[in-house]
Write a protein that holds these residues in place. Structure first.
Motif, short mmCIF file in Angstrom:
data_model
loop_
_atom_site.label_atom_id
_atom_site.label_comp_id
_atom_site.label_asym_id
_atom_site.label_seq_id
_atom_site.Cartn_x
_atom_site.Cartn_y
_atom_site.Cartn_z
N PHE A 25 -7.41 5.15 0.18
CA PHE A 25 -6.28 4.21 0.23
C PHE A 25 -6.29 3.39 1.51
CE2 PHE A 25 -4.57 7.74 2.68
CZ PHE A 25 -3.79 7.13 3.64
N THR A 61 -5.76 -0.44 0.39
CA THR A 61 -4.39 -0.94 0.46
C THR A 61 -4.35 -2.40 0.92
OG1 THR A 61 -3.42 1.23 0.89
CG2 THR A 61 -2.17 -0.68 1.64
N TYR A 100 2.37 -3.16 0.74
CA TYR A 100 3.20 -1.98 0.94
C TYR A 100 4.65 -2.34 0.63
CZ TYR A 100 5.30 -3.85 5.21
OH TYR A 100 6.01 -4.63 6.10
N PHE A 118 1.99 2.42 -0.74
CA PHE A 118 0.86 1.53 -0.56
C PHE A 118 0.27 1.17 -1.92
CE2 PHE A 118 0.08 3.66 3.78
CZ PHE A 118 0.92 2.75 4.40
#
Length: 228
Positions: free
Chosen positions: A196, A200, A203, A213
């Motif tokens: 992640f 990501t 968010y 995320f």
């Protein structure tokens, strides 16, 4: 002293002052682009930044979140009013033969808010239906703009990139990333558990104060709650 000599001396002094004023006003000046870090520090960024009085800057057209130079106490940008929590892109003027610590503000080209304050702190992940789970902790530090990840077989520190109102880059720079190979051999499910960090791109903070995320397609990757 004769009157004429006195008048001549006064006139000469006047012209000398005028000459010096012209000379200094015509000193060679140049302009350049600099970025200003959003927090005043006493130390360099890594591993732990300390709040302080010193500016951090970089001479770049495009913002590089990882490369900053701490200036001295005498550093000055005349006409610039610093407000904490913003990246500033400035056009400044300086005299070529003068120390590089003295600038004059020509214009503010960008003022970019750093939203990292809203997610600063220590967080622990919570389970998501139909996703494998094991405990992961992260710590986000505002001043150094770093992300610490630890749990299971991994631990690491990354320098974060942009943190906008929704947009986020968790790993602009890798400072340290360690994996326990014996642990991974016994727990192979963990190999992708920290992916992640790279995946990501967005968010959000939920009304329940969960930190979530998402990847670029909007898929939920991981969910955190504040760590006690």
């Amino acid at each position: 002293m004769p009157v004429w000599d006195k008048l001549f001396e006064m006139k000469a002094s006047k012209y000398l002052c005028l000459f010096l004023a012209i000379l200094f006003s015509c000193a060679e000046k140049e302009t350049k682009i600099i970025w200003v870090y959003p927090y005043l520090l006493n130390s360099e960024l890594y591993p732990n930044a300390e709040a302080g009085i010193f500016f951090l800057t970089q001479d770049n057209e495009e913002l590089d979140y990882s490369k900053w130079k701490r200036q001295s106490e005498s550093f000055e940008i005349k006409g610039f009013k610093f407000e904490e929590g913003y990246f500033y892109k400035l056009k400044v003027e300086y005299e070529v033969d003068q120390p590089s610590q003295k600038f004059k503000l020509k214009s503010i080209l960008e003022k970019q808010k750093d939203w990292i304050r809203s997610i600063e702190g220590t967080w622990q992940n919570i389970s998501i239906p139909e996703q494998p789970y094991f405990p992961i902790f992260i710590r986000i530090q505002k001043l150094s703009r770093t992300l610490e990840t630890y749990g299971g077989c991994f631990k690491g520190i990354t320098g974060m990139g942009e943190v906008g109102e929704r947009k986020i880059q968790l790993a602009h720079t890798y400072y340290r990333l360690e994996a326990d190979k014996i642990c991974l051999g016994q727990n192979p499910i963990q190999e992708g558990s920290f992916s992640f960090v790279q995946s990501t791109t967005q968010y959000q903070l939920t009304p329940d104060n969960f930190l979530e995320f998402f990847d670029e397609k909007g898929k939920l990757l991981i969910r955190f709650k504040p760590s006690e």
